[in-house]
Motif scaffolding. Structure first.
Motif, PDB file in Angstrom:
ATOM      1  N   GLU A  49       4.914 -17.076  -4.833  1.00  0.00           N
ATOM      2  CA  GLU A  49       4.095 -15.570  -4.411  1.00  0.00           C
ATOM      3  C   GLU A  49       5.326 -14.742  -5.423  1.00  0.00           C
ATOM      4  O   GLU A  49       6.746 -14.586  -5.312  1.00  0.00           O
ATOM      5  CB  GLU A  49       3.698 -15.375  -2.883  1.00  0.00           C
ATOM      6  N   MET A  50       4.771 -13.677  -5.949  1.00  0.00           N
ATOM      7  CA  MET A  50       5.845 -12.641  -6.337  1.00  0.00           C
ATOM      8  C   MET A  50       7.132 -11.830  -5.157  1.00  0.00           C
ATOM      9  O   MET A  50       8.297 -11.901  -5.527  1.00  0.00           O
ATOM     10  CB  MET A  50       5.791 -11.442  -7.444  1.00  0.00           C
ATOM     11  N   ILE A  51       6.795 -11.851  -4.384  1.00  0.00           N
ATOM     12  CA  ILE A  51       7.275 -11.375  -2.629  1.00  0.00           C
ATOM     13  C   ILE A  51       8.571 -12.424  -2.550  1.00  0.00           C
ATOM     14  O   ILE A  51       9.075 -12.216  -1.911  1.00  0.00           O
ATOM     15  CB  ILE A  51       6.539 -10.898  -1.720  1.00  0.00           C
ATOM     16  N   GLN A  57      12.396  -9.283  -7.953  1.00  0.00           N
ATOM     17  CA  GLN A  57      10.815  -9.054  -8.717  1.00  0.00           C
ATOM     18  C   GLN A  57      10.784  -7.797  -9.395  1.00  0.00           C
ATOM     19  O   GLN A  57      10.327  -7.769 -10.637  1.00  0.00           O
ATOM     20  CB  GLN A  57      10.123  -8.401  -7.165  1.00  0.00           C
ATOM     21  N   LEU A  60      11.823  -9.344 -13.010  1.00  0.00           N
ATOM     22  CA  LEU A  60      10.089 -10.044 -13.444  1.00  0.00           C
ATOM     23  C   LEU A  60       9.370  -9.516 -13.773  1.00  0.00           C
ATOM     24  O   LEU A  60       8.978  -9.190 -14.873  1.00  0.00           O
ATOM     25  CB  LEU A  60       9.453 -10.732 -11.740  1.00  0.00           C
ATOM     26  N   MET A  61      10.253  -7.714 -13.375  1.00  0.00           N
ATOM     27  CA  MET A  61       8.725  -6.422 -13.636  1.00  0.00           C
ATOM     28  C   MET A  61       8.975  -6.601 -15.407  1.00  0.00           C
ATOM     29  O   MET A  61       8.476  -5.944 -15.705  1.00  0.00           O
ATOM     30  CB  MET A  61       8.446  -5.285 -12.717  1.00  0.00           C
ATOM     31  N   ILE A  64       7.919  -8.919 -17.467  1.00  0.00           N
ATOM     32  CA  ILE A  64       6.604  -8.391 -17.919  1.00  0.00           C
ATOM     33  C   ILE A  64       5.936  -7.029 -18.605  1.00  0.00           C
ATOM     34  O   ILE A  64       5.379  -7.334 -19.187  1.00  0.00           O
ATOM     35  CB  ILE A  64       5.639  -8.012 -17.002  1.00  0.00           C
TER      36      ILE A  64
ATOM     37  N   MET B  50       0.275  -1.010 -16.946  1.00  0.00           N
ATOM     38  CA  MET B  50       1.440  -0.538 -15.960  1.00  0.00           C
ATOM     39  C   MET B  50       2.442  -0.206 -17.250  1.00  0.00           C
ATOM     40  O   MET B  50       3.496   0.891 -16.894  1.00  0.00           O
ATOM     41  CB  MET B  50       1.437  -1.552 -15.360  1.00  0.00           C
ATOM     42  N   GLN B  57       7.513   1.938 -13.347  1.00  0.00           N
ATOM     43  CA  GLN B  57       7.017   0.616 -13.668  1.00  0.00           C
ATOM     44  C   GLN B  57       7.667   0.180 -12.264  1.00  0.00           C
ATOM     45  O   GLN B  57       7.151  -0.706 -11.254  1.00  0.00           O
ATOM     46  CB  GLN B  57       7.288  -0.270 -14.912  1.00  0.00           C
ATOM     47  N   MET B  61       6.200  -1.873  -8.566  1.00  0.00           N
ATOM     48  CA  MET B  61       6.689  -3.261  -8.425  1.00  0.00           C
ATOM     49  C   MET B  61       6.633  -2.482  -6.997  1.00  0.00           C
ATOM     50  O   MET B  61       6.623  -4.419  -6.073  1.00  0.00           O
ATOM     51  CB  MET B  61       8.066  -3.516  -9.280  1.00  0.00           C
ATOM     52  N   SER B  65       5.090  -4.859  -3.938  1.00  0.00           N
ATOM     53  CA  SER B  65       6.105  -5.869  -3.049  1.00  0.00           C
ATOM     54  C   SER B  65       5.369  -5.197  -1.290  1.00  0.00           C
ATOM     55  O   SER B  65       5.625  -6.527  -0.832  1.00  0.00           O
ATOM     56  CB  SER B  65       6.894  -5.704  -3.732  1.00  0.00           C
ATOM     57  N   SER B  68       1.914  -6.681  -0.495  1.00  0.00           N
ATOM     58  CA  SER B  68       1.957  -7.472  -0.690  1.00  0.00           C
ATOM     59  C   SER B  68       2.137  -8.406   0.679  1.00  0.00           C
ATOM     60  O   SER B  68       1.650  -9.290   1.276  1.00  0.00           O
ATOM     61  CB  SER B  68       2.835  -8.687  -1.784  1.00  0.00           C
ATOM     62  N   ARG B  69       3.809  -7.506   0.755  1.00  0.00           N
ATOM     63  CA  ARG B  69       4.234  -8.636   2.538  1.00  0.00           C
ATOM     64  C   ARG B  69       3.396  -7.805   3.616  1.00  0.00           C
ATOM     65  O   ARG B  69       2.773  -8.728   4.472  1.00  0.00           O
ATOM     66  CB  ARG B  69       5.135  -7.809   2.393  1.00  0.00           C
ATOM     67  N   LYS B  79      -3.183 -17.661   0.095  1.00  0.00           N
ATOM     68  CA  LYS B  79      -2.344 -17.046  -1.045  1.00  0.00           C
ATOM     69  C   LYS B  79      -2.657 -15.670  -1.629  1.00  0.00           C
ATOM     70  O   LYS B  79      -3.883 -15.232  -1.595  1.00  0.00           O
ATOM     71  CB  LYS B  79      -2.997 -17.884  -2.494  1.00  0.00           C
ATOM     72  N   LEU B  80      -1.637 -14.928  -2.234  1.00  0.00           N
ATOM     73  CA  LEU B  80      -1.931 -13.285  -2.590  1.00  0.00           C
ATOM     74  C   LEU B  80      -2.560 -13.985  -4.250  1.00  0.00           C
ATOM     75  O   LEU B  80      -1.900 -14.949  -4.848  1.00  0.00           O
ATOM     76  CB  LEU B  80      -0.780 -12.531  -2.661  1.00  0.00           C
TER      77      LEU B  80
END
Lengths: 146, 146
Positions: A49-51, A57, A60-61, A64, B50, B57, B61, B65, B68-69, B79-80
């Motif tokens: 997962e990204m988290i 992260q 990664l952004m 992206i 984005m 951005q 993110m 995050s 998502s958590r 899975k997310l």
């Protein structure tokens, strides 16, 4: 998380060609002539997962963003599709796909939409070379000057 | 980009209920009982990609995050799925979906996979209340103490 122990998932290796390595991620190009389609895979063992990346992260952004800009500039696409799904391949990977209103799946997402259509090898080579130059150029210009 | 002039796209308003506002984005819950499905919509007029957000951005993110958590902690999902697609609704919005191996679409992505199934209103209210508490709690604990 660490790079030690990381290796590219076999399914991603089979479906793509390498473009270049960025500080966090390996950049790949999907061998599907239906869509200009790039994939970022953070070189971090066990990340799904990204988290899972924690503070990385943000990196990664950044990647992206840089790859999205390069793909948009090169393709003049109507829309970018950016997604971390991973239901089939659990290794963390982020799709960045350039979409056109006349492409093979519009307006549906690309995943499972149209059978993969391998590129003519010379066309794929040219696409990869252009993306590599754009991404490396953007990365070099984004680094602080010493 | 500015918040002035931003309003939620009518299709997103029709398909979701509001959860809360974070510093950048409005958090919505999709009214589809097939999947625990949240959507972040940056309150920035005219944003579609984005990369349109520029330096914000990083804030997006952070919110991806945090949400998502919270969603993973609440659902214990397998899975997310995180995606900015926008082929149909051009207003920038980021899907964060909790997937289970026995859900209505697994392993396919959720977009267009299964007909939307509205929640029992009390169940949706409870889901929204839990997510709001988790997200607000995480946000408060992530702010620097004064």
């Amino acid at each position: 998380m660490h790079e030690t122990g990381w290796s590219l998932h076999s399914q991603l290796a089979a479906d793509t060609v390498p473009v270049c390595d960025l500080p966090l991620s390996r950049l790949l190009a999907m061998n599907d002539a239906n869509f200009p389609w790039l994939i970022l895979v953070p070189r971090r063992a066990g990340a799904s997962e990204m988290i899972d990346l924690g503070a990385e992260q943000a990196l990664l952004m950044d990647e992206i963003s840089l790859v999205s800009r390069a793909l948009k500039d090169e393709t003049r696409c109507d829309k970018l599709n950016v997604a971390a799904i991973g239901n089939v391949v659990p290794q963390l990977h982020v799709h960045i796909v350039a979409r056109r209103k006349d492409d093979a799946a519009w307006p549906k997402p690309v995943w499972g939409a149209a059978p993969r259509r391998p590129y003519d090898p010379a066309v794929l080579d040219a696409f990869v070379a252009i993306v590599r130059d754009l991404v490396r150029g953007a990365y070099e210009s984004s680094r602080p000057t010493s």
